[in-house]
Design a protein around this motif. Structure first.
Motif, PDB file in Angstrom:
ATOM      1  N   PHE A 235       1.185  -1.219   0.139  1.00  0.00           N
ATOM      2  CA  PHE A 235       0.055  -0.075   0.066  1.00  0.00           C
ATOM      3  C   PHE A 235       0.835   1.186  -0.007  1.00  0.00           C
ATOM      4  N   ALA A 236       2.035   1.153  -0.378  1.00  0.00           N
ATOM      5  CA  ALA A 236       3.097   2.275  -0.389  1.00  0.00           C
ATOM      6  C   ALA A 236       2.579   3.554  -1.443  1.00  0.00           C
ATOM      7  N   ILE A 237       1.921   3.260  -2.209  1.00  0.00           N
ATOM      8  CA  ILE A 237       1.178   4.240  -3.050  1.00  0.00           C
ATOM      9  C   ILE A 237      -0.174   4.363  -2.771  1.00  0.00           C
ATOM     10  N   ALA A 238      -0.921   3.340  -2.727  1.00  0.00           N
ATOM     11  CA  ALA A 238      -2.444   3.335  -2.653  1.00  0.00           C
ATOM     12  C   ALA A 238      -2.828   3.629  -1.107  1.00  0.00           C
ATOM     13  N   GLY A 239      -1.915   3.349  -0.376  1.00  0.00           N
ATOM     14  CA  GLY A 239      -2.478   3.523   1.242  1.00  0.00           C
ATOM     15  C   GLY A 239      -2.996   4.843   1.413  1.00  0.00           C
ATOM     16  N   PRO A 240      -2.339   6.055   1.113  1.00  0.00           N
ATOM     17  CA  PRO A 240      -3.034   7.215   1.704  1.00  0.00           C
ATOM     18  C   PRO A 240      -4.531   7.271   1.076  1.00  0.00           C
ATOM     19  N   VAL A 241      -4.715   6.965  -0.363  1.00  0.00           N
ATOM     20  CA  VAL A 241      -6.052   7.005  -0.632  1.00  0.00           C
ATOM     21  C   VAL A 241      -7.170   5.786   0.025  1.00  0.00           C
ATOM     22  N   ILE A 242      -6.527   4.977   0.389  1.00  0.00           N
ATOM     23  CA  ILE A 242      -7.551   4.147   1.388  1.00  0.00           C
ATOM     24  C   ILE A 242      -7.734   4.820   2.641  1.00  0.00           C
ATOM     25  N   VAL A 243      -6.793   5.263   3.197  1.00  0.00           N
ATOM     26  CA  VAL A 243      -6.950   5.982   4.536  1.00  0.00           C
ATOM     27  C   VAL A 243      -7.869   7.115   4.472  1.00  0.00           C
ATOM     28  N   TYR A 244      -7.585   8.097   3.643  1.00  0.00           N
ATOM     29  CA  TYR A 244      -8.359   9.168   3.718  1.00  0.00           C
ATOM     30  C   TYR A 244      -9.897   8.925   2.948  1.00  0.00           C
ATOM     31  N   GLY A 245      -9.809   7.891   2.102  1.00  0.00           N
ATOM     32  CA  GLY A 245     -11.124   7.461   1.498  1.00  0.00           C
ATOM     33  C   GLY A 245     -12.110   7.133   2.571  1.00  0.00           C
ATOM     34  N   ILE A 246     -11.450   6.158   3.451  1.00  0.00           N
ATOM     35  CA  ILE A 246     -12.466   5.801   4.541  1.00  0.00           C
ATOM     36  C   ILE A 246     -12.693   6.654   5.429  1.00  0.00           C
ATOM     37  N   ALA A 247     -11.671   7.668   5.889  1.00  0.00           N
ATOM     38  CA  ALA A 247     -11.987   8.609   6.995  1.00  0.00           C
ATOM     39  C   ALA A 247     -13.089   9.660   6.395  1.00  0.00           C
ATOM     40  N   SER A 248     -13.029  10.069   5.117  1.00  0.00           N
ATOM     41  CA  SER A 248     -13.968  10.878   4.608  1.00  0.00           C
ATOM     42  C   SER A 248     -15.259  10.272   4.238  1.00  0.00           C
ATOM     43  N   GLY A 249     -15.168   8.880   4.362  1.00  0.00           N
ATOM     44  CA  GLY A 249     -16.515   8.359   4.456  1.00  0.00           C
ATOM     45  C   GLY A 249     -17.103   8.184   5.633  1.00  0.00           C
ATOM     46  N   ILE A 250     -16.389   7.862   6.693  1.00  0.00           N
ATOM     47  CA  ILE A 250     -16.772   7.921   8.162  1.00  0.00           C
ATOM     48  C   ILE A 250     -17.532   9.492   8.288  1.00  0.00           C
ATOM     49  N   LEU A 251     -16.612  10.388   7.881  1.00  0.00           N
ATOM     50  CA  LEU A 251     -17.346  11.888   8.281  1.00  0.00           C
ATOM     51  C   LEU A 251     -18.663  12.053   7.511  1.00  0.00           C
TER      52      LEU A 251
END
Lengths: 147, 337
Positions: free
Chosen positions: A121-137
């Motif tokens: 997830f070296a490249i896609a990791g941030p997309v997943i992290v912030y994708g999930i975070a904004s989904g929660i919000l």
């Protein structure tokens, strides 16, 4: 010896540095991205014609594109399409598949745990992290506002 | 040895380049330097299983080739100076392990070839060594893996970016009267001009190159007219233009006398390398092929070799630090006196 200021040097660098030819790259990205999406639509139509329902057809089309992009990455030609299509290959789901597969191939040499597993997830990791975070919000906001 | 001016050191008994060799891979074999390079491998893995081991294999092969050309064995070399771009210099350490030569590892980013030659020259001149060897390498794939993105990641390169050379060079210095000779050197100082764009390394290194070349001219009271060629390491297209502009401020006109290893090794028109080549193997390969061969054949007599390095790391970049540059200069000549 004369010493140029950082500001003056910055101006000089900007003058000497060629910029991206966006009159070329933007239309190519548009065409490539459009073709990938058209391919996705073709899969949706195909699955619908097989008699599956709409939701399943959409999911199956996405999975097929992911499979094709992963295969193309492993067979060493996804990066060639990307060199041509730029953001056109990055934005659709195929770009995400490539961003996961490429580090998996690269870091396999450091082992399946600390190499492939850790770097996947070296490249896609941030997309997943912030994708999930904004989904929660978004979910919280929708719940509070009773949307 | 004696000091001249502020930062230049002149050798009283200039060490002789008694052997040299170069190695490179497929992309370089399709470029204009191919005819001068000793070993060209179509296989970028050089028969190994990983990119890092491939780079080590290149170092080993090129060192052995240089020894063979100089008709020496590893036991004849008193000290070996080597470096590469990989973390903790593993390219050199594993590559040169089996040679069993007293070893010093160096890092000066892409200026490492000049740094290793300078170290070797000082050892030979001071008689700390009868023969000293300098080896430097870079590998496109191991460098991309460490500094940028995985190879198969689909991305576009910016027009100012450069292509890391898969190649290595080795040179053996000793006493003797066989040209070319290392006559003088200027050790560079670290220069920061506020560049942050990792895709514009030529711009980060040009001020350091201008500073070192200007310093050498000032220390030795010379100018570009005293030399057949002033060759920089890997400023590539953008950095070279910036170097001309910076040198012009001190009224030096490098345009007719300058070449850049990053522009010599690839054909920018057909090889899709954006601004040109880079990596410490870039300067090493071109020096140990085209330049030293041209000096041997008498096509070039007075050459300033200025290897340039961008001194950043992936961590310093993520912490938004500037990219400082460095440039070390060596005056090579076919005349000993």
């Amino acid at each position: 010896m004369s010493d140029i200021t950082n500001n003056d040097y910055d101006i000089l660098v900007k003058k000497q540095s060629p910029t991206t030819k966006s009159y070329k790259t933007i239309p190519l990205a548009f065409i490539t991205g459009g073709l990938i999406c058209a391919l996705g639509q073709a899969f949706i139509n195909f699955y619908l014609s097989m008699g599956v329902n709409k939701d399943t057809a959409f999911t199956a089309a996405s999975i097929t594109l992911i499979l094709l992009a992963t295969l193309a990455t492993g067979l060493n030609f996804y990066d060639n399409i990307a060199k041509f299509g730029g953001a056109g290959t990055l934005v659709p789901i195929t770009g995400f598949a490539n961003a996961i597969t490429a580090p998996a191939l690269e870091f396999k040499s450091e082992g399946y745990i600390l190499g492939l597993g850790a770097k996947l997830f070296a490249i896609a990791g941030p997309v997943i992290v912030y994708g999930i975070a904004s989904g929660i919000l978004y979910g919280l906001a929708a719940y509070v506002l009773k949307l | 040895m004696q000091r001249l001016g502020k930062n230049t050191i002149k050798f009283n008994h200039p060490p002789s380049v008694i052997g040299f060799a170069s190695i490179a891979s497929k992309k370089e074999s399709e470029g204009p330097m191919a005819q001068y390079i000793d070993i060209l491998s179509k296989d970028p893995m050089f028969g190994q299983q990983t990119w890092e081991k491939a780079e080590s294999q290149m170092q080993r092969d090129v060192a052995l080739k240089a020894l063979e050309k100089a008709k020496l064995s590893p036991g004849n070399i008193d000290c070996l100076f080597a470096g590469d771009l990989l973390n903790q210099c593993i390219g050199s350490h594993y590559g040169l392990l089996e040679l069993g030569i007293p070893f010093m590892g160096l890092y000066s980013a892409c200026a490492t070839m000049a740094e290793s030659l300078i170290s070797a020259a000082v050892f030979v001149e001071s008689k700390a060594a009868d023969h000293a060897m300098a080896v430097t390498s870079s590998h496109f794939c191991s460098a991309e893996k460490q500094y940028r993105f995985p190879l198969e990641y689909g991305g576009q390169r910016t027009p100012t970016s450069q292509w890391t050379v898969t190649g290595a060079g080795a040179a053996i210095l000793g006493h003797g009267d066989v040209p070319p000779f290392v006559k003088a050197m200027t050790i560079g100082t670290i220069k920061d001009k506020g560049i942050k764009d990792v895709n514009n390394m030529g711009a980060a290194m040009a001020p350091a190159a201008a500073l070192t070349i200007g310093q050498y001219f000032e220390d030795t009271v010379t100018n570009e007219d005293n030399f057949d060629l002033i060759v920089t390491g890997d400023l590539a297209h953008v950095g070279s233009q910036l170097l001309y502009e910076l040198m012009e401020q001190d009224r030096y006109d490098l345009r007719g006398k300058h070449a850049d290893c990053g522009m010599l090794i690839y054909d920018r028109e057909t090889q899709d390398v954006c601004a040109g080549g880079s990596g410490c193997g870039c300067a090493a390969t071109v020096l140990c092929s085209y330049i030293l061969n041209s000096m041997k054949s008498g096509k070039l007599n007075e050459v300033l070799f200025v290897a340039t390095g961008a001194l950043m790391s992936p961590t310093s970049l993520q912490q938004k630090q500037n990219i400082p540059g460095i440039a070390h200069l060596i005056h090579l000549s076919t005349r000993k006196e």
